[in-house]
Design a protein around this motif. Sequence first.
Motif, PDB file in Angstrom:
ATOM      1  N   VAL A  70     -11.645   7.556  -1.070  1.00 26.02           N
ATOM      2  CA  VAL A  70     -10.446   6.727  -0.993  1.00 26.02           C
ATOM      3  C   VAL A  70      -9.501   7.058  -2.146  1.00 26.02           C
ATOM      4  O   VAL A  70      -8.293   7.209  -1.951  1.00 26.02           O
ATOM      5  N   LEU A  71     -10.047   7.208  -3.343  1.00 18.78           N
ATOM      6  CA  LEU A  71      -9.204   7.556  -4.496  1.00 18.78           C
ATOM      7  C   LEU A  71      -8.510   8.896  -4.285  1.00 18.78           C
ATOM      8  O   LEU A  71      -7.315   9.054  -4.589  1.00 18.78           O
ATOM      9  N   ASP A  72      -9.250   9.869  -3.742  1.00 17.28           N
ATOM     10  CA  ASP A  72      -8.647  11.173  -3.458  1.00 17.28           C
ATOM     11  C   ASP A  72      -7.505  11.046  -2.454  1.00 17.28           C
ATOM     12  O   ASP A  72      -6.425  11.634  -2.626  1.00 17.28           O
ATOM     13  N   ALA A  73      -7.736  10.290  -1.388  1.00 17.97           N
ATOM     14  CA  ALA A  73      -6.735  10.164  -0.327  1.00 17.97           C
ATOM     15  C   ALA A  73      -5.483   9.441  -0.821  1.00 17.97           C
ATOM     16  O   ALA A  73      -4.351   9.836  -0.502  1.00 17.97           O
ATOM     17  N   VAL A  74      -5.682   8.387  -1.612  1.00 16.70           N
ATOM     18  CA  VAL A  74      -4.531   7.646  -2.138  1.00 16.70           C
ATOM     19  C   VAL A  74      -3.744   8.510  -3.120  1.00 16.70           C
ATOM     20  O   VAL A  74      -2.506   8.492  -3.137  1.00 16.70           O
ATOM     21  N   ALA A  75      -4.444   9.286  -3.930  1.00 17.35           N
ATOM     22  CA  ALA A  75      -3.760  10.184  -4.869  1.00 17.35           C
ATOM     23  C   ALA A  75      -2.889  11.194  -4.128  1.00 17.35           C
ATOM     24  O   ALA A  75      -1.778  11.523  -4.576  1.00 17.35           O
ATOM     25  N   GLN A  76      -3.365  11.673  -2.981  1.00 19.99           N
ATOM     26  CA  GLN A  76      -2.572  12.611  -2.189  1.00 19.99           C
ATOM     27  C   GLN A  76      -1.314  11.959  -1.630  1.00 19.99           C
ATOM     28  O   GLN A  76      -0.315  12.639  -1.378  1.00 19.99           O
ATOM     29  N   LEU A  77      -1.353  10.643  -1.472  1.00 21.13           N
ATOM     30  CA  LEU A  77      -0.171   9.903  -1.005  1.00 21.13           C
ATOM     31  C   LEU A  77       0.771   9.550  -2.157  1.00 21.13           C
ATOM     32  O   LEU A  77       1.835   8.960  -1.928  1.00 21.13           O
ATOM     33  N   GLY A  78       0.377   9.892  -3.384  1.00 18.58           N
ATOM     34  CA  GLY A  78       1.219   9.598  -4.543  1.00 18.58           C
ATOM     35  C   GLY A  78       0.999   8.234  -5.148  1.00 18.58           C
ATOM     36  O   GLY A  78       1.854   7.727  -5.881  1.00 18.58           O
ATOM     37  N   GLY A  79      -0.169   7.646  -4.873  1.00 20.66           N
ATOM     38  CA  GLY A  79      -0.391   6.262  -5.272  1.00 20.66           C
ATOM     39  C   GLY A  79      -0.978   6.028  -6.645  1.00 20.66           C
ATOM     40  O   GLY A  79      -1.061   4.884  -7.073  1.00 20.66           O
ATOM     41  N   GLU A  80      -1.412   7.064  -7.360  1.00 21.89           N
ATOM     42  CA  GLU A  80      -2.011   6.917  -8.690  1.00 21.89           C
ATOM     43  C   GLU A  80      -3.005   5.747  -8.717  1.00 21.89           C
ATOM     44  O   GLU A  80      -2.782   4.733  -9.365  1.00 21.89           O
ATOM     45  N   ALA A  95      -5.544   4.438   7.923  1.00 14.41           N
ATOM     46  CA  ALA A  95      -6.257   5.594   8.473  1.00 14.41           C
ATOM     47  C   ALA A  95      -7.306   6.149   7.516  1.00 14.41           C
ATOM     48  O   ALA A  95      -8.048   7.062   7.898  1.00 14.41           O
ATOM     49  N   ILE A  96      -7.404   5.627   6.298  1.00 14.73           N
ATOM     50  CA  ILE A  96      -8.367   6.136   5.317  1.00 14.73           C
ATOM     51  C   ILE A  96      -9.700   5.430   5.509  1.00 14.73           C
ATOM     52  O   ILE A  96      -9.787   4.200   5.326  1.00 14.73           O
ATOM     53  N   PRO A  97     -10.763   6.130   5.886  1.00 14.43           N
ATOM     54  CA  PRO A  97     -12.070   5.480   6.050  1.00 14.43           C
ATOM     55  C   PRO A  97     -12.534   4.863   4.727  1.00 14.43           C
ATOM     56  O   PRO A  97     -12.442   5.486   3.664  1.00 14.43           O
ATOM     57  N   GLY A  98     -13.002   3.635   4.800  1.00 14.34           N
ATOM     58  CA  GLY A  98     -13.480   2.946   3.612  1.00 14.34           C
ATOM     59  C   GLY A  98     -12.501   1.932   3.058  1.00 14.34           C
ATOM     60  O   GLY A  98     -12.876   1.096   2.241  1.00 14.34           O
ATOM     61  N   VAL A  99     -11.227   2.016   3.478  1.00 16.47           N
ATOM     62  CA  VAL A  99     -10.252   0.994   3.091  1.00 16.47           C
ATOM     63  C   VAL A  99     -10.433  -0.201   4.029  1.00 16.47           C
ATOM     64  O   VAL A  99     -10.170  -0.109   5.226  1.00 16.47           O
ATOM     65  N   VAL A 100     -10.906  -1.300   3.479  1.00 21.13           N
ATOM     66  CA  VAL A 100     -11.124  -2.505   4.285  1.00 21.13           C
ATOM     67  C   VAL A 100      -9.796  -3.170   4.611  1.00 21.13           C
ATOM     68  O   VAL A 100      -9.563  -3.612   5.736  1.00 21.13           O
ATOM     69  N   GLU A 101      -8.918  -3.257   3.611  1.00 23.32           N
ATOM     70  CA  GLU A 101      -7.590  -3.860   3.814  1.00 23.32           C
ATOM     71  C   GLU A 101      -6.665  -3.424   2.698  1.00 23.32           C
ATOM     72  O   GLU A 101      -7.102  -3.051   1.612  1.00 23.32           O
ATOM     73  N   HIS A 102      -5.364  -3.440   3.001  1.00 20.13           N
ATOM     74  CA  HIS A 102      -4.341  -3.140   1.996  1.00 20.13           C
ATOM     75  C   HIS A 102      -3.461  -4.363   1.805  1.00 20.13           C
ATOM     76  O   HIS A 102      -3.431  -5.279   2.631  1.00 20.13           O
ATOM     77  N   GLY A 103      -2.709  -4.360   0.708  1.00 19.65           N
ATOM     78  CA  GLY A 103      -1.920  -5.528   0.339  1.00 19.65           C
ATOM     79  C   GLY A 103      -0.500  -5.553   0.854  1.00 19.65           C
ATOM     80  O   GLY A 103       0.298  -6.375   0.396  1.00 19.65           O
ATOM     81  N   LEU A 104      -0.149  -4.686   1.797  1.00 20.82           N
ATOM     82  CA  LEU A 104       1.157  -4.758   2.439  1.00 20.82           C
ATOM     83  C   LEU A 104       1.101  -5.763   3.583  1.00 20.82           C
ATOM     84  O   LEU A 104       0.284  -5.619   4.499  1.00 20.82           O
TER      85      LEU A 104
END
Length: 249
Positions: free
Chosen positions: A153-163, A205-214
Amino acid sequence: MANSELRGLVDNEKRRAAAQALHWVSDGMLVGLGSGSTAAYFIQLLGEALQAGKLRVQATATSLASETLARSVGVPLLAPRRGLRFDLTVDGADEIDPQLTLIKGGGGALLREKVLATASDYLLIIADSSKLVPQLGQFPLPLEVVPFALPWVLDAVAQLGGEPTVRVDKKKAPQPALSDQGNLLVDCHFRSIPDPTELALQLQAIPGVVEHGLFLGLARAAIVAQEEKLLVLRPGVAPADAVDFTKLP
């Protein structure tokens, strides 16, 4: 302005927004109780109204902390069940844009908050003026993440520019903070989110993300205190004076 004075002004705005929201609660309602400091003021005021015999409601809380507070002030609580829908949920937000798109989850309750928001006929947001922003993203976007999936998940979010950073439990540092469901919390520093809808799809779409805050298209209205003013904000409608609203618009 001193920090203590600024905190006092912000707390006053939170109390005033919460007090105005109480006018939107009708006798016999099923109410969702949000999480965070502004929602806590609402829960306390709701409990006082119930104890004074002014209202009869039943409620479900979005976090264990709000559940504990609600019990302490005498709010009758309902357990989750099939078919349960709420007439009104009152919750706070970390950021609110002009379309009432929200970032929520700074307190770690984003999953339960979104569950109750989607199970409600009306989601009312209460906030102080600092929560209004022209565009979402300065506040870190929270994710609730299954522990096993964290590295990917950290790798995928980093690729989206999320730090991404794993949230630390302030009382048990350096241990990670856990949600009420026992999942990890990850804060994503996007700085700017010009397209919340697209980002939400990417995160889902990222496996392992249960929920996001948007929170997209869920808030029907927001009561925002701005110094001595109380405004009602609704999508596509000009801001209005909150004193003109004593029930759900």
